[in-house]
Design a protein around this motif. Structure first.
Motif, mmCIF file in Angstrom:
data_model
loop_
_atom_site.group_PDB
_atom_site.id
_atom_site.type_symbol
_atom_site.label_atom_id
_atom_site.label_comp_id
_atom_site.label_asym_id
_atom_site.label_seq_id
_atom_site.Cartn_x
_atom_site.Cartn_y
_atom_site.Cartn_z
ATOM 1 N N MET A 1 -24.405 -36.700 -16.421
ATOM 2 C CA MET A 1 -25.646 -35.926 -16.326
ATOM 3 C C MET A 1 -26.827 -36.841 -16.010
ATOM 4 S SD MET A 1 -25.305 -33.346 -19.584
ATOM 5 C CE MET A 1 -23.921 -32.234 -19.788
ATOM 6 N N GLU A 2 -26.904 -37.971 -16.724
ATOM 7 C CA GLU A 2 -28.005 -38.901 -16.524
ATOM 8 C C GLU A 2 -27.961 -39.528 -15.132
ATOM 9 O OE1 GLU A 2 -30.186 -42.480 -19.021
ATOM 10 O OE2 GLU A 2 -28.001 -42.291 -19.164
ATOM 11 N N PHE A 3 -26.770 -39.888 -14.680
ATOM 12 C CA PHE A 3 -26.649 -40.463 -13.337
ATOM 13 C C PHE A 3 -27.123 -39.462 -12.285
ATOM 14 C CE2 PHE A 3 -22.726 -43.153 -14.769
ATOM 15 C CZ PHE A 3 -23.553 -43.923 -15.567
ATOM 16 N N GLY A 4 -26.739 -38.193 -12.457
ATOM 17 C CA GLY A 4 -27.151 -37.178 -11.503
ATOM 18 C C GLY A 4 -28.659 -36.978 -11.455
ATOM 19 N N ARG A 5 -29.304 -37.061 -12.623
ATOM 20 C CA ARG A 5 -30.753 -36.887 -12.681
ATOM 21 C C ARG A 5 -31.501 -38.110 -12.152
ATOM 22 N NH1 ARG A 5 -29.725 -35.171 -18.022
ATOM 23 N NH2 ARG A 5 -30.491 -37.202 -18.734
ATOM 24 N N GLU A 6 -31.057 -39.296 -12.514
ATOM 25 C CA GLU A 6 -31.868 -40.492 -12.306
ATOM 26 C C GLU A 6 -31.319 -41.475 -11.281
ATOM 27 O OE1 GLU A 6 -33.041 -42.406 -15.914
ATOM 28 O OE2 GLU A 6 -33.115 -40.536 -17.056
ATOM 29 N N LEU A 7 -30.011 -41.703 -11.305
ATOM 30 C CA LEU A 7 -29.458 -42.787 -10.491
ATOM 31 C C LEU A 7 -29.089 -42.349 -9.082
ATOM 32 C CD1 LEU A 7 -28.662 -45.755 -10.563
ATOM 33 C CD2 LEU A 7 -26.445 -45.083 -11.522
ATOM 34 N N VAL A 8 -28.397 -41.231 -8.976
ATOM 35 C CA VAL A 8 -27.942 -40.772 -7.654
ATOM 36 C C VAL A 8 -29.113 -40.575 -6.685
ATOM 37 C CG1 VAL A 8 -26.831 -38.859 -6.415
ATOM 38 C CG2 VAL A 8 -25.776 -39.797 -8.488
ATOM 39 N N ILE B 1 -12.717 -29.631 -18.476
ATOM 40 C CA ILE B 1 -12.511 -30.015 -17.075
ATOM 41 C C ILE B 1 -13.503 -29.285 -16.180
ATOM 42 C CG2 ILE B 1 -10.916 -29.927 -15.116
ATOM 43 C CD1 ILE B 1 -8.617 -30.137 -17.201
ATOM 44 N N ALA B 2 -13.632 -27.987 -16.387
ATOM 45 C CA ALA B 2 -14.544 -27.187 -15.569
ATOM 46 C C ALA B 2 -15.980 -27.651 -15.741
ATOM 47 C CB ALA B 2 -14.409 -25.710 -15.936
ATOM 48 N N ARG B 3 -16.389 -27.884 -16.989
ATOM 49 C CA ARG B 3 -17.767 -28.311 -17.240
ATOM 50 C C ARG B 3 -18.024 -29.682 -16.620
ATOM 51 N NH1 ARG B 3 -20.575 -29.966 -22.995
ATOM 52 N NH2 ARG B 3 -22.721 -30.048 -22.219
ATOM 53 N N PHE B 4 -17.084 -30.589 -16.785
ATOM 54 C CA PHE B 4 -17.238 -31.954 -16.270
ATOM 55 C C PHE B 4 -17.360 -31.934 -14.748
ATOM 56 C CE2 PHE B 4 -15.457 -36.457 -17.410
ATOM 57 C CZ PHE B 4 -16.703 -36.997 -17.186
ATOM 58 N N ALA B 5 -16.540 -31.133 -14.094
ATOM 59 C CA ALA B 5 -16.608 -31.030 -12.634
ATOM 60 C C ALA B 5 -17.951 -30.455 -12.197
ATOM 61 C CB ALA B 5 -15.454 -30.173 -12.118
ATOM 62 N N ARG B 6 -18.414 -29.410 -12.871
ATOM 63 C CA ARG B 6 -19.686 -28.796 -12.490
ATOM 64 C C ARG B 6 -20.857 -29.755 -12.695
ATOM 65 N NH1 ARG B 6 -17.798 -24.048 -15.671
ATOM 66 N NH2 ARG B 6 -16.878 -22.543 -14.229
ATOM 67 N N VAL B 7 -20.809 -30.567 -13.740
ATOM 68 C CA VAL B 7 -21.863 -31.560 -13.964
ATOM 69 C C VAL B 7 -21.960 -32.501 -12.763
ATOM 70 C CG1 VAL B 7 -22.386 -33.664 -15.290
ATOM 71 C CG2 VAL B 7 -21.944 -31.507 -16.480
ATOM 72 N N HIS B 8 -20.838 -32.923 -12.239
ATOM 73 C CA HIS B 8 -20.860 -33.808 -11.071
ATOM 74 C C HIS B 8 -21.354 -33.077 -9.820
ATOM 75 C CE1 HIS B 8 -18.349 -36.470 -13.594
ATOM 76 N NE2 HIS B 8 -18.792 -37.430 -12.804
ATOM 77 N N LEU C 1 -23.079 -52.462 -14.833
ATOM 78 C CA LEU C 1 -24.411 -52.792 -14.356
ATOM 79 C C LEU C 1 -25.399 -52.292 -15.410
ATOM 80 C CD1 LEU C 1 -24.225 -51.854 -10.560
ATOM 81 C CD2 LEU C 1 -24.246 -54.148 -11.549
ATOM 82 N N VAL C 2 -26.187 -53.194 -15.977
ATOM 83 C CA VAL C 2 -27.046 -52.870 -17.110
ATOM 84 C C VAL C 2 -28.509 -52.967 -16.705
ATOM 85 C CG1 VAL C 2 -27.616 -53.430 -19.503
ATOM 86 C CG2 VAL C 2 -25.291 -53.825 -18.658
ATOM 87 N N GLY C 3 -29.281 -51.923 -16.974
ATOM 88 C CA GLY C 3 -30.707 -51.953 -16.664
ATOM 89 C C GLY C 3 -31.294 -50.561 -16.593
ATOM 90 N N THR C 4 -32.504 -50.461 -16.116
ATOM 91 C CA THR C 4 -33.111 -49.155 -15.865
ATOM 92 C C THR C 4 -32.432 -48.517 -14.664
ATOM 93 O OG1 THR C 4 -34.771 -50.035 -14.352
ATOM 94 C CG2 THR C 4 -35.329 -50.039 -16.706
ATOM 95 N N ALA C 5 -32.684 -47.239 -14.467
ATOM 96 C CA ALA C 5 -32.099 -46.562 -13.304
ATOM 97 C C ALA C 5 -32.525 -47.243 -12.014
ATOM 98 C CB ALA C 5 -32.508 -45.084 -13.299
ATOM 99 N N GLU C 6 -33.773 -47.683 -11.955
ATOM 100 C CA GLU C 6 -34.274 -48.353 -10.748
ATOM 101 C C GLU C 6 -33.556 -49.683 -10.528
ATOM 102 O OE1 GLU C 6 -37.158 -45.399 -12.095
ATOM 103 O OE2 GLU C 6 -36.138 -47.054 -13.126
#
Length: 368
Positions: free
Chosen positions: A339-346, A35-42, A305-310
């Motif tokens: 993790m990937e959403f935070g790096r690329e999508l957000v 739980i702690a790790r998951f929250a910190r990732v976000h 939603l399927v595709g590249t981050a862009e």
């Protein structure tokens, strides 16, 4: 917790779980370190809030939030809450107390309940429409408990109080934000009357525009709720790789569900809408994919939603252009995807909204 422009919400769970792992994200397994790790990732990924789910067999969302908030400093928490099992006056004091202890970082996501089986596990035998009438009263008492500066009485079909009052008021004034989910006619009426944010599952942009218009038309004078859309991004370095990953996720889910029965027609109107969408085609708009919704009986937010981050960012911005200033995104491989959403999508979504703001184009303007 919303930043200017758009609010981006994720979802945490109490252990690694999703359709891809053969277990509900709202599970009874509790791993405090996860739980702690998951929250910190976000938090590290730039999310504004995370949803903490509710299920009739799962862990308590208030307690999960208290733990996650203790190991984060900025991240907000959207606690799914089902009216009818805790008195609204007590729920108001519980939420107000937690609001102070988290530094004003909570919101409530009201889910009235679309399954008789789920409700009856906790002793609730009201029918669908009666549940929404109860929610209507519940939210009125809840908000009055937060905001009233003197004791009040209330007489309703489901709740009756005398001299109700709370000395503990929310840190957020005038009240803790209320998000609301539900797709039926009774849900629309109650949500439009009470919520700050009306939550919708991922449907084609035209359908989202229509739902937004319906809620706005039903809202009483002086109320102008915001809107949220929930989808499941599946990213790849190329569009082809994203679709290959999507197909592999579907194959795994189908394999895990082999031998289990799926109800022919769910009671939830939101689930019915997603299944009807799937019946009319596997892909809608640019990349809204319905195959997993069809394979799982659309139990919850299951359109992808399927595709590249862009490409996925572009589709999320289409919802923003339609009037949704909140998006709720979670993956089928929840921790790695966050993790990937935070790096690329957000960052791409925030940059797209910033460009619109600099151009003087507010949310919803392109829907007109």
């Amino acid at each position: 917790m919303q930043r200017a422009g758009i609010e981006i919400i994720g979802m945490i769970s109490t252990t690694l779980a999703s359709e891809l792992y053969g277990k509900s994200i709202i599970t009874g397994d509790v791993d405090r370190e996860f739980i702690a790790r998951f929250a910190r990732v976000h938090e590290d990924g730039g999310f504004d809030r995370v949803l903490v789910g509710y299920g009739s067999t799962g862990a308590d969302g208030f307690m999960v939030t208290a733990h996650a908030a203790s190991v984060t400093t900025r991240l907000g928490y959207l606690i799914a809450h089902r009216p009818g099992f805790v008195a609204p006056t007590l729920a108001a004091r519980k939420a107000a107390s937690l609001d102070h202890l988290t530094g004003g970082r909570i919101a409530l996501h009201i889910i009235t309940g679309g399954s008789d089986v789920e409700q009856q596990r906790d002793g609730d035998f009201l029918d669908h429409d009666a549940r929404y009438r109860r929610t209507d009263e519940y939210l009125e008492v809840l908000r009055r408990t937060w905001t009233s500066d003197r004791p009040f009485d209330f007489d309703g079909e489901f709740y009756r109080v005398r001299g109700a009052f709370s000395e503990v008021k929310p840190l957020q004034r005038p009240a803790i934000p209320i998000y609301f989910g539900g797709a039926s006619g009774p849900a629309l009426a109650v949500g439009a009357r009470h919520c700050d944010v009306y939550a919708l599952w991922g449907e084609p942009v035209a359908s989202i525009r229509q739902s937004i218009a319906e809620v706005r038309a039903a809202a009483p004078p002086g109320r102008a709720p915001r809107f949220s859309v929930s989808v499941r991004p599946i990213l790849g370095a190329t569009e082809e790789k994203a679709w290959a990953r999507a197909r592999s996720i579907l194959e795994r889910i189908v394999e895990l569900r082999r031998g289990t029965s799926t109800a022919a027609r769910p009671q939830s109107v939101g689930s019915q809408r997603l299944l009807d969408l799937a019946a009319h085609g596997e892909v809608h708009d640019k990349r809204l994919w319905t195959a997993i919704a069809a394979a799982t009986g659309a139990a919850g937010s299951t359109t992808a939603l399927v595709g590249t981050a862009e490409q996925v960012a572009e589709s999320l911005l289409d919802y923003y252009d339609a009037g949704a200033t909140t998006v709720l995104i979670r993956g089928f491989d929840p921790l790695q995807d966050a993790m990937e959403f935070g790096r690329e999508l957000v960052p791409l979504v925030r940059a797209g909204v910033k460009r619109r703001e600099l151009q003087g184009v507010p949310a919803g303007a392109r829907a007109m």
